[in-house]
Design an enzyme around this catalytic site. Structure first.
Site, mmCIF file in Angstrom:
data_model
loop_
_atom_site.group_PDB
_atom_site.id
_atom_site.type_symbol
_atom_site.label_atom_id
_atom_site.label_comp_id
_atom_site.label_asym_id
_atom_site.label_seq_id
_atom_site.Cartn_x
_atom_site.Cartn_y
_atom_site.Cartn_z
ATOM 1 N N ASP A 63 -61.635 84.617 119.848
ATOM 2 C CA ASP A 63 -60.960 85.907 119.908
ATOM 3 C C ASP A 63 -60.955 86.344 121.367
ATOM 4 O OD1 ASP A 63 -59.877 88.321 118.462
ATOM 5 O OD2 ASP A 63 -61.556 89.254 119.518
ATOM 6 N N ASN A 71 -51.935 93.212 128.077
ATOM 7 C CA ASN A 71 -50.563 93.627 127.741
ATOM 8 C C ASN A 71 -50.236 95.004 128.324
ATOM 9 O OD1 ASN A 71 -49.562 91.418 126.321
ATOM 10 N ND2 ASN A 71 -50.372 92.125 124.387
ATOM 11 N N HIS A 76 -46.153 92.401 128.461
ATOM 12 C CA HIS A 76 -46.224 91.400 127.386
ATOM 13 C C HIS A 76 -45.993 89.975 127.879
ATOM 14 C CE1 HIS A 76 -46.942 94.122 124.101
ATOM 15 N NE2 HIS A 76 -46.103 94.959 124.680
ATOM 16 N N ASP A 80 -48.344 86.879 127.036
ATOM 17 C CA ASP A 80 -47.863 85.578 126.557
ATOM 18 C C ASP A 80 -48.429 84.440 127.412
ATOM 19 O OD1 ASP A 80 -46.446 86.890 124.603
ATOM 20 O OD2 ASP A 80 -44.465 86.534 125.493
ATOM 21 N N ASP A 106 -54.311 87.502 118.984
ATOM 22 C CA ASP A 106 -55.111 86.820 120.001
ATOM 23 C C ASP A 106 -56.276 86.051 119.376
ATOM 24 O OD1 ASP A 106 -56.530 89.081 119.218
ATOM 25 O OD2 ASP A 106 -57.295 89.496 121.219
#
Length: 182
Positions: A63, A71, A76, A80, A106
């Site tokens: 995690d 973000n 974003h 990514d 995630d």
């Protein structure tokens, strides 16, 4: 060529093409479009099979810590980049002896059939903590990692392995992000 033969063969050709397209769609649905990793559905079936057949198997959950901040701060596209870097690092760590998945958001998972042939969980933590190059800079990354060895389970069930790895992962989060207190 006889037109009757062609007319009879066209439906078969059409069904063959249609079947091939459906198989490609199914394969695509079992892969995450961003990372190329298996999705939860595509991974679970394979992981259950591997866990049942390999007594030394190791199930891993990952995690990303504070991913929302990446973000929110960098956008974003930066998020990514972190997700794809994490996928590459996890896949590289598994090598030929395991499979990795993006479970969603995630969260990632992996199963390795022979953990002795991987660099080990500490090496995975180190790899996942390396900053990710993005837009001429480096994005800080950290991840909490939980593991469960099949041998630690009374019955080799994937749900139990994932639950145990989840407990281990949250214990790592409780000791401090970036697994610094492990």
């Amino acid at each position: 060529m006889d037109t009757h033969v062609i007319a009879a063969g066209l439906p078969a050709l059409g069904w063959a093409i249609h079947g091939g397209m459906l198989l490609r769609r199914l394969a695509t649905a079992r892969r995450d479009p961003l990372t190329g990793l298996h999705t939860r559905a595509g991974w679970t079936t394979r992981a259950e099979h591997l866990l049942a057949r390999h007594p030394a198997a190791l199930v891993v959950l990952v995690d990303l810590d504070d991913f929302k901040a990446v973000n929110d701060t960098h956008g974003h596209a930066a998020g990514d980049a972190v997700l794809t870097a994490t996928a590459r690092r996890l896949t590289r760590w598994c090598g030929r002896h395991g499979i990795a998945a993006r479970l969603g958001g995630d969260e990632f998972a992996a199963i390795v059939t022979d953990p002795a042939r991987t660099p080990g969980p500490d090496a995975l933590r180190t790899a996942l903590a390396r900053p990710v190059p993005y837009a001429g800079g480096l994005l800080p990354v950290s991840a909490s990692v939980g593991c469960c060895h099949r041998a630690d389970l009374p019955v080799p069930a994937l749900t139990d392995a994932l639950s145990a790895a989840d407990i281990d992962m949250y214990a790592a989060k409780g000791r401090g992000r970036r697994n610094t207190h492990r």
